[in-house]
Motif scaffolding. Structure first.
Motif, PDB file in Angstrom:
ATOM      1  N   VAL A  74      77.609  21.342   0.757  1.00  0.00           N
ATOM      2  CA  VAL A  74      77.906  20.039  -0.659  1.00  0.00           C
ATOM      3  C   VAL A  74      79.166  19.226   0.104  1.00  0.00           C
ATOM      4  N   GLU A  75      80.591  20.027  -0.138  1.00  0.00           N
ATOM      5  CA  GLU A  75      81.515  18.975   0.315  1.00  0.00           C
ATOM      6  C   GLU A  75      81.884  18.396   1.254  1.00  0.00           C
ATOM      7  N   GLN A  76      80.923  19.459   2.620  1.00  0.00           N
ATOM      8  CA  GLN A  76      80.683  18.508   4.276  1.00  0.00           C
ATOM      9  C   GLN A  76      79.891  18.574   4.611  1.00  0.00           C
ATOM     10  N   PRO A  77      79.033  17.294   3.954  1.00  0.00           N
ATOM     11  CA  PRO A  77      76.906  16.952   4.154  1.00  0.00           C
ATOM     12  C   PRO A  77      76.737  16.639   6.376  1.00  0.00           C
ATOM     13  N   ILE A  78      78.572  16.156   6.791  1.00  0.00           N
ATOM     14  CA  ILE A  78      78.275  15.799   7.672  1.00  0.00           C
ATOM     15  C   ILE A  78      78.500  17.281   9.348  1.00  0.00           C
ATOM     16  N   ASP A  79      77.869  17.429  10.023  1.00  0.00           N
ATOM     17  CA  ASP A  79      78.194  18.071  11.119  1.00  0.00           C
ATOM     18  C   ASP A  79      77.823  19.315  10.059  1.00  0.00           C
ATOM     19  N   PHE A  80      78.242  20.909  10.798  1.00  0.00           N
ATOM     20  CA  PHE A  80      77.392  22.552  10.931  1.00  0.00           C
ATOM     21  C   PHE A  80      78.439  23.502   9.730  1.00  0.00           C
ATOM     22  N   PRO A  81      79.603  22.960   9.238  1.00  0.00           N
ATOM     23  CA  PRO A  81      80.545  23.967   8.794  1.00  0.00           C
ATOM     24  C   PRO A  81      79.951  25.250   8.346  1.00  0.00           C
ATOM     25  N   ASP A  82      78.271  25.156   8.131  1.00  0.00           N
ATOM     26  CA  ASP A  82      78.245  26.813   7.583  1.00  0.00           C
ATOM     27  C   ASP A  82      76.371  26.929   8.513  1.00  0.00           C
ATOM     28  N   LEU A  83      77.820  27.821   9.742  1.00  0.00           N
ATOM     29  CA  LEU A  83      76.625  28.302  11.086  1.00  0.00           C
ATOM     30  C   LEU A  83      75.455  29.862   9.906  1.00  0.00           C
ATOM     31  N   GLU A  84      76.320  29.867   8.975  1.00  0.00           N
ATOM     32  CA  GLU A  84      75.173  31.563   8.254  1.00  0.00           C
ATOM     33  C   GLU A  84      74.395  30.813   7.864  1.00  0.00           C
ATOM     34  N   ALA A  85      74.192  29.588   7.658  1.00  0.00           N
ATOM     35  CA  ALA A  85      73.318  29.224   6.990  1.00  0.00           C
ATOM     36  C   ALA A  85      72.071  28.749   7.917  1.00  0.00           C
ATOM     37  N   PHE A  86      72.856  27.944   8.982  1.00  0.00           N
ATOM     38  CA  PHE A  86      71.713  27.569   9.626  1.00  0.00           C
ATOM     39  C   PHE A  86      71.147  28.510  10.703  1.00  0.00           C
ATOM     40  N   GLY A  87      71.670  29.109  10.292  1.00  0.00           N
ATOM     41  CA  GLY A  87      71.292  30.766  11.362  1.00  0.00           C
ATOM     42  C   GLY A  87      69.574  31.494  10.508  1.00  0.00           C
ATOM     43  N   ASN A  88      69.799  31.143   9.638  1.00  0.00           N
ATOM     44  CA  ASN A  88      69.113  31.635   8.588  1.00  0.00           C
ATOM     45  C   ASN A  88      67.534  30.560   8.066  1.00  0.00           C
ATOM     46  N   ASN A  89      67.959  29.290   8.559  1.00  0.00           N
ATOM     47  CA  ASN A  89      67.175  28.258   8.572  1.00  0.00           C
ATOM     48  C   ASN A  89      65.045  28.463   8.933  1.00  0.00           C
ATOM     49  N   ASN A  90      64.728  27.593   8.629  1.00  0.00           N
ATOM     50  CA  ASN A  90      63.447  28.435   9.679  1.00  0.00           C
ATOM     51  C   ASN A  90      62.479  27.162   9.025  1.00  0.00           C
ATOM     52  N   TYR A  91      60.933  27.140   9.364  1.00  0.00           N
ATOM     53  CA  TYR A  91      60.241  26.189   9.496  1.00  0.00           C
ATOM     54  C   TYR A  91      59.738  26.139   8.118  1.00  0.00           C
ATOM     55  N   THR A  92      59.576  26.919   7.008  1.00  0.00           N
ATOM     56  CA  THR A  92      58.867  26.991   5.953  1.00  0.00           C
ATOM     57  C   THR A  92      59.961  27.187   4.753  1.00  0.00           C
ATOM     58  N   LYS A  93      60.950  26.834   5.013  1.00  0.00           N
ATOM     59  CA  LYS A  93      61.691  26.849   4.066  1.00  0.00           C
ATOM     60  C   LYS A  93      62.292  25.084   4.401  1.00  0.00           C
ATOM     61  N   GLU A  94      62.617  24.648   5.280  1.00  0.00           N
ATOM     62  CA  GLU A  94      62.232  23.341   5.113  1.00  0.00           C
ATOM     63  C   GLU A  94      60.979  22.598   4.710  1.00  0.00           C
ATOM     64  N   LEU A  95      59.768  23.186   4.652  1.00  0.00           N
ATOM     65  CA  LEU A  95      58.558  22.482   3.908  1.00  0.00           C
ATOM     66  C   LEU A  95      59.235  22.506   2.468  1.00  0.00           C
ATOM     67  N   ASP A  96      59.533  24.239   1.909  1.00  0.00           N
ATOM     68  CA  ASP A  96      59.714  24.014   0.757  1.00  0.00           C
ATOM     69  C   ASP A  96      60.920  23.334   0.250  1.00  0.00           C
ATOM     70  N   ASP A  97      62.235  22.942   0.911  1.00  0.00           N
ATOM     71  CA  ASP A  97      63.086  21.947   0.320  1.00  0.00           C
ATOM     72  C   ASP A  97      62.184  20.428   0.760  1.00  0.00           C
ATOM     73  N   LEU A  98      61.548  20.450   1.008  1.00  0.00           N
ATOM     74  CA  LEU A  98      60.681  18.912   1.632  1.00  0.00           C
ATOM     75  C   LEU A  98      59.880  18.868   0.056  1.00  0.00           C
ATOM     76  N   GLU A  99      58.694  19.887  -0.269  1.00  0.00           N
ATOM     77  CA  GLU A  99      58.449  19.954  -1.891  1.00  0.00           C
ATOM     78  C   GLU A  99      59.248  19.691  -2.794  1.00  0.00           C
ATOM     79  N   THR A 100      60.504  20.763  -2.780  1.00  0.00           N
ATOM     80  CA  THR A 100      61.319  20.232  -4.329  1.00  0.00           C
ATOM     81  C   THR A 100      61.812  18.938  -4.185  1.00  0.00           C
ATOM     82  N   VAL A 101      62.027  17.853  -3.161  1.00  0.00           N
ATOM     83  CA  VAL A 101      62.632  16.804  -3.254  1.00  0.00           C
ATOM     84  C   VAL A 101      61.550  15.895  -3.551  1.00  0.00           C
ATOM     85  N   ILE A 102      60.261  16.424  -3.097  1.00  0.00           N
ATOM     86  CA  ILE A 102      59.032  15.388  -3.987  1.00  0.00           C
ATOM     87  C   ILE A 102      58.969  15.934  -4.847  1.00  0.00           C
ATOM     88  N   ASP A 103      59.036  17.248  -5.674  1.00  0.00           N
ATOM     89  CA  ASP A 103      58.824  17.418  -7.335  1.00  0.00           C
ATOM     90  C   ASP A 103      59.778  16.816  -7.790  1.00  0.00           C
TER      91      ASP A 103
END
Length: 280
Positions: A74-103
């Motif tokens: 939230v504080e630094q939305p540009i680039d990649f300060p949270d590599l731990e989060a990046f490593g835990n990303n996956n396609y289904t999380k992105e689909l869930d995020d998109l659904e959350t935004v649509i909701d």
């Protein structure tokens, strides 16, 4: 004049989702677009802000957001300060995020009073193109979908991230970010999640079942996602429209940071073709 606002909403995976909206002042019943960034991308990459402004000027309510685990905060939305989060990303999380935004779009009065929620369109760049195609097939609230340099196959890309045996043994593999010089981690859960959800994550299945307007835009000098993938998407959905941008690379001749006041001529073509496809 265009207005831009920022929101932070709660995702389904213990990470917030940072959202920008851009829209013209003093207008209502605006058609809605949600834009999804790609791999190693973010909502403020390159010329995406100028693209958002162009869509708003044309009369759209344009939403772009960071996937919750894209590596930004939230504080630094540009680039990649949270590599731990990046490593835990996956396609289904992105689909869930998109659904959350649509909701969020459908359930937020500040949005619904300005827009026509029955006009929801999705636009995805690169890996985000695959995400929007899958979501468009499974969510009937989506009325139109556009892919920009979109991928056609998650399986090959997932397997290509690293040696599977070593990846499993070590629990992590790394991909160099050429621009930031960071070693971007992918934890083995990325592969496990894909295998567990392989049918859902098959873009061919989703595209073959699409029954809404589908625009495919691709550059003919793209070396990151070859033009063959755009042609494959078009073959799987013959009712789709395929537009090739001559001389355009994977990011339509833009870069990050983008310090010019206008988008590139190639990205301007993307915007104009999108307008023609979306506006009656």
């Amino acid at each position: 004049m265009e207005t831009q606002k920022h929101f932070v909403i709660h995702g389904k995976h213990q990470k917030p989702i940072v959202i920008d909206v851009s829209y013209p002042e003093n207008k209502t019943k605006l058609p809605i677009i949600i834009f999804c960034h790609g791999y190693k991308g973010f909502k403020d990459w390159g010329a995406w802000n100028l693209m958002a402004k162009a869509f708003a000027k044309a009369g759209f309510y344009f939403i772009k957001f960071n996937f919750s685990h894209n590596g930004g905060t939230v504080e630094q939305p540009i680039d990649f300060p949270d590599l731990e989060a990046f490593g835990n990303n996956n396609y289904t999380k992105e689909l869930d995020d998109l659904e959350t935004v649509i909701d969020w779009v459908f359930n937020t009065k500040e949005v619904t009073k300005l827009t026509d929620v029955n006009t929801l369109s999705l636009i995805g760049h690169s890996r985000g193109g695959g995400i929007v195609l899958i979501k468009a097939e499974e969510d009937k609230r989506v009325k139109t979908v556009i892919t920009l340099a979109g991928v056609c196959d998650f399986a090959n890309r997932t397997a290509a991230i690293g040696d599977l045996k070593q990846w499993k043994e070590e629990g992590v593999t790394y991909v160099l970010n050429g621009r930031t010089k960071q070693q971007m981690p992918h934890f083995y859960q990325f592969y496990e999640d894909f295998k567990a959800n392989k049918e859902r994550l098959t873009i061919k299945r989703a595209v073959s079942n699409l029954n809404i307007p589908h625009l495919i835009i691709h550059g003919d000098t793209d070396t990151s996602v070859l033009i063959d993938e755009a042609e494959q998407l078009h073959q799987w959905n013959p009712q789709s429209k395929l537009i090739i941008i001559e001389g355009a690379n994977h990011v339509f001749e833009t870069q990050h940071p983008w310090q010019k006041e206008k988008v590139s001529s190639q990205l301007n073509e993307v915007v104009k073709h999108s307008f023609a496809f979306l506006l009656p």
